[in-house]
Design a protein around this motif. Structure first.
Motif, PDB file in Angstrom:
ATOM      1  N   SER A  24       0.851  -1.187   0.000  1.00  0.00           N
ATOM      2  CA  SER A  24       0.000   0.000   0.000  1.00  0.00           C
ATOM      3  C   SER A  24       0.885   1.235   0.000  1.00  0.00           C
ATOM      4  O   SER A  24       2.008   1.214   0.493  1.00  0.00           O
ATOM      5  CB  SER A  24      -0.946  -0.006   1.203  1.00  0.00           C
ATOM      6  N   GLN A  25       0.398   2.256  -0.602  1.00  0.00           N
ATOM      7  CA  GLN A  25       1.089   3.532  -0.711  1.00  0.00           C
ATOM      8  C   GLN A  25       2.477   3.427  -1.356  1.00  0.00           C
ATOM      9  O   GLN A  25       3.447   4.002  -0.847  1.00  0.00           O
ATOM     10  CB  GLN A  25       1.190   4.198   0.667  1.00  0.00           C
ATOM     11  N   PRO A  26       2.576   2.727  -2.508  1.00  0.00           N
ATOM     12  CA  PRO A  26       3.886   2.695  -3.164  1.00  0.00           C
ATOM     13  C   PRO A  26       4.201   4.046  -3.802  1.00  0.00           C
ATOM     14  O   PRO A  26       3.298   4.744  -4.252  1.00  0.00           O
ATOM     15  CB  PRO A  26       3.726   1.613  -4.231  1.00  0.00           C
ATOM     16  N   ALA A  27       5.467   4.402  -3.799  1.00  0.00           N
ATOM     17  CA  ALA A  27       5.910   5.627  -4.465  1.00  0.00           C
ATOM     18  C   ALA A  27       6.203   5.355  -5.930  1.00  0.00           C
ATOM     19  O   ALA A  27       6.345   6.280  -6.720  1.00  0.00           O
ATOM     20  CB  ALA A  27       7.151   6.177  -3.772  1.00  0.00           C
ATOM     21  N   GLY A  28       6.318   4.094  -6.294  1.00  0.00           N
ATOM     22  CA  GLY A  28       6.567   3.696  -7.674  1.00  0.00           C
ATOM     23  C   GLY A  28       6.567   2.190  -7.785  1.00  0.00           C
ATOM     24  O   GLY A  28       6.786   1.482  -6.806  1.00  0.00           O
ATOM     25  N   THR A  29       6.308   1.694  -8.985  1.00  0.00           N
ATOM     26  CA  THR A  29       6.331   0.262  -9.260  1.00  0.00           C
ATOM     27  C   THR A  29       7.120   0.041 -10.538  1.00  0.00           C
ATOM     28  O   THR A  29       6.896   0.703 -11.543  1.00  0.00           O
ATOM     29  CB  THR A  29       4.910  -0.300  -9.419  1.00  0.00           C
ATOM     30  N   LEU A  30       8.048  -0.911 -10.494  1.00  0.00           N
ATOM     31  CA  LEU A  30       8.883  -1.253 -11.634  1.00  0.00           C
ATOM     32  C   LEU A  30       8.531  -2.668 -12.083  1.00  0.00           C
ATOM     33  O   LEU A  30       8.614  -3.607 -11.297  1.00  0.00           O
ATOM     34  CB  LEU A  30      10.360  -1.182 -11.244  1.00  0.00           C
ATOM     35  N   TYR A  31       8.126  -2.807 -13.343  1.00  0.00           N
ATOM     36  CA  TYR A  31       7.813  -4.101 -13.918  1.00  0.00           C
ATOM     37  C   TYR A  31       8.972  -4.487 -14.838  1.00  0.00           C
ATOM     38  O   TYR A  31       9.167  -3.862 -15.880  1.00  0.00           O
ATOM     39  CB  TYR A  31       6.509  -4.042 -14.711  1.00  0.00           C
ATOM     40  N   CYS A  32       9.734  -5.484 -14.448  1.00  0.00           N
ATOM     41  CA  CYS A  32      10.910  -5.881 -15.214  1.00  0.00           C
ATOM     42  C   CYS A  32      10.566  -6.986 -16.206  1.00  0.00           C
ATOM     43  O   CYS A  32       9.915  -7.969 -15.846  1.00  0.00           O
ATOM     44  CB  CYS A  32      12.010  -6.411 -14.293  1.00  0.00           C
ATOM     45  N   TYR A  69      15.779   1.410  -8.087  1.00  0.00           N
ATOM     46  CA  TYR A  69      15.064   0.567  -7.117  1.00  0.00           C
ATOM     47  C   TYR A  69      16.073  -0.347  -6.435  1.00  0.00           C
ATOM     48  O   TYR A  69      17.260  -0.326  -6.765  1.00  0.00           O
ATOM     49  CB  TYR A  69      13.995  -0.264  -7.823  1.00  0.00           C
ATOM     50  N   GLU A  70      15.587  -1.157  -5.486  1.00  0.00           N
ATOM     51  CA  GLU A  70      16.461  -2.066  -4.753  1.00  0.00           C
ATOM     52  C   GLU A  70      15.893  -3.483  -4.809  1.00  0.00           C
ATOM     53  O   GLU A  70      14.685  -3.666  -4.653  1.00  0.00           O
ATOM     54  CB  GLU A  70      16.568  -1.641  -3.288  1.00  0.00           C
TER      55      GLU A  70
END
Length: 129
Positions: A24-32, A69-70
């Motif tokens: 919840s409340q992500p600052a961003g999402t990376l789809y690899c 990202y990490e």
């Protein structure tokens, strides 16, 4: 970002994944995209599964890090392999990588008939921050 792990059981802990991850409340999402054992020149590896897995995870980390990202924030991994038997023989590589980054991710493992050219493993990820 807030992350909540859902594990109705404990057996998955020995397999280095969780049953579900709520974000919840992500600052961003990376789809690899699926990462494989392809070198910087675009050449597909002809090496054994262990070697391909190491390069695949290294390539995935490079994409994640370059995006800012990490790996510890991977919430979903899809793993495709041409041989689950060969993958299980070097599964310690995967488990050590997960532990190294302190990851708790939902994972799906699929055996497929083939992958691109000579590749035996492909890993795609969803990462949040």
């Amino acid at each position: 970002m807030e992350k909540r792990i859902i594990n109705p059981w404990q057996w998955q802990d020995q397999r280095s994944y969780v049953q579900a991850v709520e974000v919840s409340q992500p600052a961003g999402t990376l789809y690899c995209s699926g990462q494989t054992a392809i070198d910087a020149a675009g050449q597909s590896s002809t090496a054994d599964m262990r070697t391909q897995l190491l390069l695949t995870l290294q390539n995935l980390e490079q994409v994640i890090n370059q995006a800012g990202y990490e790996p510890r924030n991977i919430v979903r991994l899809n793993v495709y392999t041409t041989s689950t038997e060969e993958l299980m023989a070097c599964f310690d590589v995967f488990q050590n990588w997960v532990a190294q980054h302190g990851m708790q991710q939902a994972t799906t493992l699929l055996e497929v008939k083939s992958l691109f050219e000579t590749l035996t493993i492909e890993v795609e990820a969803t990462v949040v921050r």
